[in-house]
Design an enzyme around this catalytic site. Sequence first.
Site, mmCIF file in Angstrom:
data_model
loop_
_atom_site.group_PDB
_atom_site.id
_atom_site.type_symbol
_atom_site.label_atom_id
_atom_site.label_comp_id
_atom_site.label_asym_id
_atom_site.label_seq_id
_atom_site.Cartn_x
_atom_site.Cartn_y
_atom_site.Cartn_z
ATOM 1 N N SER A 1 -3.016 -11.999 -23.966
ATOM 2 C CA SER A 1 -4.258 -11.707 -23.239
ATOM 3 C C SER A 1 -5.202 -12.904 -23.304
ATOM 4 O O SER A 1 -5.484 -13.426 -24.379
ATOM 5 C CB SER A 1 -4.952 -10.485 -23.848
ATOM 6 O OG SER A 1 -4.157 -9.332 -23.699
ATOM 7 N N GLU B 1 -10.256 -14.996 -25.075
ATOM 8 C CA GLU B 1 -9.688 -14.589 -26.359
ATOM 9 C C GLU B 1 -8.821 -15.714 -26.920
ATOM 10 O O GLU B 1 -8.699 -15.869 -28.134
ATOM 11 C CB GLU B 1 -8.851 -13.321 -26.165
ATOM 12 C CG GLU B 1 -8.201 -12.792 -27.408
ATOM 13 C CD GLU B 1 -7.467 -11.489 -27.167
ATOM 14 O OE1 GLU B 1 -6.454 -11.253 -27.838
ATOM 15 O OE2 GLU B 1 -7.881 -10.707 -26.290
#
Length: 332
Positions: A251, A323
């Site tokens: 992600s 992230e």
Amino acid sequence: MLKLHEFIENINKTQYKGKVLEHEQMAPRTTMMTGGTAALLLSPADEESIFIAVNLLKDSGIPYFILGGGSNVIFPDEELEAAVISTENLNSIIIEEKNEGHTLVKCGCGTKTNDLVDFCTENGISGLETFAGLPGTVGGAAYMNARCYGKEMSDVIYTARFLEFNRTVKIEEFTHNFIERHLKMYHNTKMGEDWAYKNSPFMHSQRFITSLTFKAGPVDSDKKDEVGLECGKFVKDREDKGHFKAPSAGSVFKNDRNFGEPSGVLIDRAGLKGMELGGAQVAPWHGNIIINRGKASSSDIKNLVRTVQEKVRENTGFTLEPEIIFAEQNLQ
């Protein structure tokens, strides 16, 4: 100019154990498979060697980056003017305590998360199945407070052993007893604001996790197949979502709970799935994954991240927070 030769000369005078390599390629050490070299790569063999390495780096004015499994890290295309400390040698796994109610499993920070899950499966220990198939190491997962299928690392961490580097220790002070006194233990009570979504008490600090103890279910050899089947479900779900179709860092953006919708949905709505920039591409099957199509550079990845942020901001007014970690921006 980094004082590499002075550093290497000094570390050879200590009890440091492990590799010391110059100009090492970083791409093979990441799941994105991009990036150039690091000026220095250190692979300490034990806690004492970590302590020695970090203190000598600080004393030499050499910045450093801690590398686990490289599953959410992007190294720059040019040489990283810093030392990379790999935790690859700190990978032991043992059962520390077992009784009728639970099992404590201790492992080194460089243990692959999937190896920990496999160890638990072989011993019929339940509780970590949602982390099956998760790339990277337990140290990195703890640092990021990885979340998988509703369960966070903080839900299963019992204790963490770490070194804290609030001041530099001179080489003449290095003794085993002195180093032992600098090791600390974190007891996880999940109280206060220590843990949150994608946040841990080890972020934004001088703490270096060396080992972790996980609290899981009791050892039950009769449950081995049951635990294995449950792990298989989560691995298959990751495969079905395309997590392993191409090199990636998982992600790319955090989900903002206050905004209320997953980042992947916002990216899809902006019509960005499949968007290409150089050799990087927003995965056609998942908006929150950027893949290396084979010849991507780290600059391609970084530029595509920025482009996605800009397009989503134009579409929603909301700025996506990455992230993934760009090594040059996260040196200590």
